[in-house]
Scaffold this active site. Structure first.
Site, PDB file in Angstrom:
ATOM      1  N   ASP A 130       0.849  -1.199   0.000  1.00 62.59           N
ATOM      2  CA  ASP A 130       0.000   0.000   0.000  1.00 62.59           C
ATOM      3  C   ASP A 130       0.881   1.243   0.000  1.00 62.59           C
ATOM      4  OD1 ASP A 130      -1.836   2.125   0.619  1.00 62.59           O
ATOM      5  OD2 ASP A 130      -3.237   0.590   1.292  1.00 62.59           O
ATOM      6  N   SER A 151      -6.884   4.147  -1.485  1.00 58.85           N
ATOM      7  CA  SER A 151      -6.743   2.686  -1.513  1.00 58.85           C
ATOM      8  C   SER A 151      -8.071   1.990  -1.806  1.00 58.85           C
ATOM      9  CB  SER A 151      -6.197   2.195  -0.175  1.00 58.85           C
ATOM     10  OG  SER A 151      -4.910   2.706   0.035  1.00 58.85           O
ATOM     11  N   ASP A 180      -9.875  -2.485   6.816  1.00 58.62           N
ATOM     12  CA  ASP A 180      -9.263  -1.347   6.123  1.00 58.62           C
ATOM     13  C   ASP A 180      -9.526  -1.490   4.615  1.00 58.62           C
ATOM     14  OD1 ASP A 180      -7.907   1.078   6.426  1.00 58.62           O
ATOM     15  OD2 ASP A 180      -5.956   0.173   6.019  1.00 58.62           O
ATOM     16  N   THR A 219      -8.027  -1.806   1.664  1.00 60.52           N
ATOM     17  CA  THR A 219      -7.506  -2.769   0.691  1.00 60.52           C
ATOM     18  C   THR A 219      -8.164  -4.147   0.829  1.00 60.52           C
ATOM     19  OG1 THR A 219      -5.452  -1.513   0.642  1.00 60.52           O
ATOM     20  CG2 THR A 219      -5.372  -3.763  -0.235  1.00 60.52           C
ATOM     21  N   ARG A 245     -15.548   3.662   2.842  1.00 59.28           N
ATOM     22  CA  ARG A 245     -14.554   2.866   3.565  1.00 59.28           C
ATOM     23  C   ARG A 245     -14.555   3.082   5.076  1.00 59.28           C
ATOM     24  NH1 ARG A 245      -8.750   5.012   1.793  1.00 59.28           N
ATOM     25  NH2 ARG A 245      -8.130   3.971   3.700  1.00 59.28           N
ATOM     26  N   GLU A 297      -1.421  -7.912   1.806  1.00 60.28           N
ATOM     27  CA  GLU A 297      -1.173  -6.470   1.800  1.00 60.28           C
ATOM     28  C   GLU A 297      -0.149  -6.054   2.852  1.00 60.28           C
ATOM     29  OE1 GLU A 297      -4.012  -3.841   3.550  1.00 60.28           O
ATOM     30  OE2 GLU A 297      -3.277  -2.118   2.430  1.00 60.28           O
ATOM     31  N   ASP A 327       2.091   2.776   3.468  1.00 61.54           N
ATOM     32  CA  ASP A 327       1.203   3.941   3.291  1.00 61.54           C
ATOM     33  C   ASP A 327       1.006   4.700   4.597  1.00 61.54           C
ATOM     34  OD1 ASP A 327      -1.351   5.316   1.951  1.00 61.54           O
ATOM     35  OD2 ASP A 327      -1.995   4.445   3.869  1.00 61.54           O
ATOM     36  N   LYS A 328       0.737   3.978   5.653  1.00 63.41           N
ATOM     37  CA  LYS A 328       0.374   4.661   6.908  1.00 63.41           C
ATOM     38  C   LYS A 328       1.556   5.461   7.443  1.00 63.41           C
ATOM     39  CE  LYS A 328      -3.216   1.284   7.749  1.00 63.41           C
ATOM     40  NZ  LYS A 328      -4.260   2.144   7.127  1.00 63.41           N
ATOM     41  N   HIS A 349       2.112   8.652   5.325  1.00 67.88           N
ATOM     42  CA  HIS A 349       1.162   9.724   5.679  1.00 67.88           C
ATOM     43  C   HIS A 349       1.679  10.606   6.817  1.00 67.88           C
ATOM     44  CE1 HIS A 349      -2.324   9.110   3.151  1.00 67.88           C
ATOM     45  NE2 HIS A 349      -2.392   7.822   3.440  1.00 67.88           N
ATOM     46  N   ASP A 398      -1.001   0.022  -4.748  1.00 67.99           N
ATOM     47  CA  ASP A 398      -2.305   0.581  -5.121  1.00 67.99           C
ATOM     48  C   ASP A 398      -2.207   2.036  -5.568  1.00 67.99           C
ATOM     49  OD1 ASP A 398      -1.635   1.344  -2.559  1.00 67.99           O
ATOM     50  OD2 ASP A 398      -3.610   0.938  -1.700  1.00 67.99           O
ATOM     51  N   HIS A 399      -1.155   2.722  -5.119  1.00 70.76           N
ATOM     52  CA  HIS A 399      -0.946   4.112  -5.538  1.00 70.76           C
ATOM     53  C   HIS A 399       0.444   4.545  -5.117  1.00 70.76           C
ATOM     54  CE1 HIS A 399      -1.496   5.220  -1.337  1.00 70.76           C
ATOM     55  NE2 HIS A 399      -2.594   4.498  -1.322  1.00 70.76           N
ATOM     56  N   HIS A 408      -1.386  10.998  -0.822  1.00 70.03           N
ATOM     57  CA  HIS A 408      -1.003  10.098  -1.919  1.00 70.03           C
ATOM     58  C   HIS A 408      -0.593  10.947  -3.125  1.00 70.03           C
ATOM     59  CE1 HIS A 408      -4.139   6.993  -0.283  1.00 70.03           C
ATOM     60  NE2 HIS A 408      -3.166   7.233   0.570  1.00 70.03           N
TER      61      HIS A 408
HETATM   62 MG    MG Z   1      -4.426  -0.606   2.379  1.00 72.88          MG
HETATM   63 ZN    ZN Z   2      -3.096   6.222   2.361  1.00 72.24          ZN
END
Ligand code: MG
Ligand code: ZN
Length: 456
Positions: free
Chosen positions: A59, A110, A162, A164, A175, A323, A328-329, A332, A370-371, A418
């Site tokens: 992620d 995501s 979450d 994903t 989400r 995943e 990602d987290k 951020h 995913d991004h 993102h």
């Molecule tokens: Mg995710």
């Molecule tokens: Zn994110």
């Protein structure tokens, strides 16, 4: 025949990797440049059907996140496991706008991205396997696989509710509606008015064979309608045949033949690594990261992947999604060490999947993100009038050199965003060649379902 070919390519890849790592780390680019890969690529082509499909999602694992982790953990000329997949391409990830789905939304979240690879359809940010504007459910690859009698699994370092993993096991308009107590933005989906319920409820009701991750708290909330009204989501899972697992030892001991719901933390699983977060000028560091922070009662992503494969193996074939969510987290919040540790842990899990696939020859493994995300590798700050306006940290890499990682898609101290760049996609096994070139995240759905012949 295919198994022999894949064993051959596996050997070539290992030989290439050894040739690279055998050089002093700073000179390996010379060895790589002189290596003719034509034969290895030709040998990697396999048009046969796949028995199993393993999708590995990092992620937020854009090209920068991969490079940051490689530089730090292996050195600039080193290689991660995910660098060694034979066939590689780039994947576009954009979402669409909720009010006008004809228009792209260039920066996906995501949820929309997972909807794309899970269903083959673009949707707007925040949605899970539902169409923009209409809430119409979009059939997921898990549902198609189940209809063909395959086993299915989903593994994450985040909460199982979450975005994903949720795209595989729920259809809902937002989400945020992770448990029955979190339904403010999804009123029409509540069980008490006849809807399918929150993500936690739908996840259990979807009957995936293997569910491993965090998010125990969501599953302790009370179901507000249907046959399990007044009971917790965990109660409903047990009534539907799930064995509940809450720590690494229980995961190890779980026997085959039973559906498992592994919830190893109240929220997300604990980060593997830590350190000083990124800060505005003059930045944080230089630092080495603190490793081994995950408590032993929580399984690693690699351990969850190994067990998931063991539980899904031996049947008619399976679809498994794994995943690495914390890349990602940490991006951020500008947690460079957390981000690197999560990427390395994801890479370990990729290794588990590749070892299995290389031993069998009938399993398609796809590794992608995913991004893209915030972090950038920038020159170290050089004074008051020459530095990033964002937050950054300098780490000392495996090369023994400083690397400055910048977080500046939002003001320092605020949630970083993102980004909209294409991401790497790489694959191994039957029909892996379909990831070569530029594809879109919706095509990943087709690539996987065609390889396993579970298309509509
Ligand atoms: Mg995710
Ligand atoms: Zn994110």
């Amino acid at each position: 025949v295919r198994r022999a070919r894949i064993a051959a390519i596996g050997g070539l890849i290992i030989a290439a990797a050894m040739a690279t790592s055998g050089c002093a780390t700073r000179r390996a680019s010379v060895a790589t440049a002189s290596l003719d890969r034509t034969h290895a690529v030709a040998q990697a082509l396999d048009d046969g059907p796949a028995r199993n499909v393993i999708l590995m999602i990092g992620d937020g694992m854009g090209h920068t996140e991969i490079t940051v982790a490689r530089n730090y953990a292996r050195g600039a000329a080193g290689r991660l496991r995910l660098d060694r997949l034979p066939l590689t391409g780039a994947c576009t990830t954009y979402a669409v706008q909720e009010t006008n789905p004809q228009l792209p939304d260039y920066v996906t979240d995501s949820a929309a991205s997972a909807t794309a690879w899970a269903t083959g359809h673009k949707t707007s940010n925040g949605r899970l396997a539902t169409a923009a504007r209409t809430d119409a459910p979009l059939r997921s690859i898990v549902e198609l696989a189940q209809a063909r009698g395959l086993r299915t699994g989903s593994v994450t370092t985040a909460e199982l509710t979450d975005a994903t993993p949720a795209a595989l096991a729920a259809h809902i308009n937002h989400r945020s509606c992770q448990g029955p107590a979190d339904m403010a933005r999804c009123a029409t989906f509540r069980k008490r008015i006849g809807g399918p319920g929150s993500i936690a409820e739908q996840t259990v009701d979807h009957h995936l064979d293997v569910l491993l991750g965090g998010g125990l708290g969501r599953f302790e909330e009370t179901v507000d309608g249907g046959p399990y009204q007044g009971h917790t989501v965990i109660d409903s899972a047990r009534a539907q045949g799930y064995r509940l697992l809450t720590n690494a030892a229980e995961l190890e001991e779980a026997p085959p033949g039973e559906k498992v719901l592994g919830l190893f933390a109240d929220g997300n699983l604990t980060l593997e690594w830590g350190g000083e977060p990124a800060k505005p000028f003059p930045g944080s560091g230089p630092q080495r990261c603190v490793e081994d922070l995950r408590p032993p009662n929580e399984p690693s992503l690699a351990a969850m992947t190994r067990k998931a494969i063991a539980l899904l193996d031996g049947g008619p074939g399976f679809f498994l999604q794994v995943e690495g969510a914390s890349i990602d987290k940490c991006d951020h919040v500008g947690d460079v060490c957390g981000q690197i540790g999560a990427t390395v842990a994801f890479d370990d899990a990729v290794g588990v999947a590749l070892d299995y696939a290389q031993a069998r020859g009938d399993t398609l493994v796809v590794v992608t993100a995913d991004h893209a995300h915030t972090s950038q590798i920038i020159p170290p700050p050089e004074g008051e009038d020459r530095h990033s306006p964002g937050a950054y940290s300098t780490v000392i890499t495996a090369d023994g050199a400083p690397m400055t990682v910048n977080y500046a898609t939002n003001l320092p101290g605020h949630m970083q965003e993102h980004t909209g760049a294409q991401v790497r996609i790489a694959a191994y096994g039957p029909q892996a060649a379909n990831v070569v070139g530029i594809t879109d995240n919706t095509e990943l759905f087709s690539i996987m379902s065609r390889a396993r012949r579970i298309g509509k």
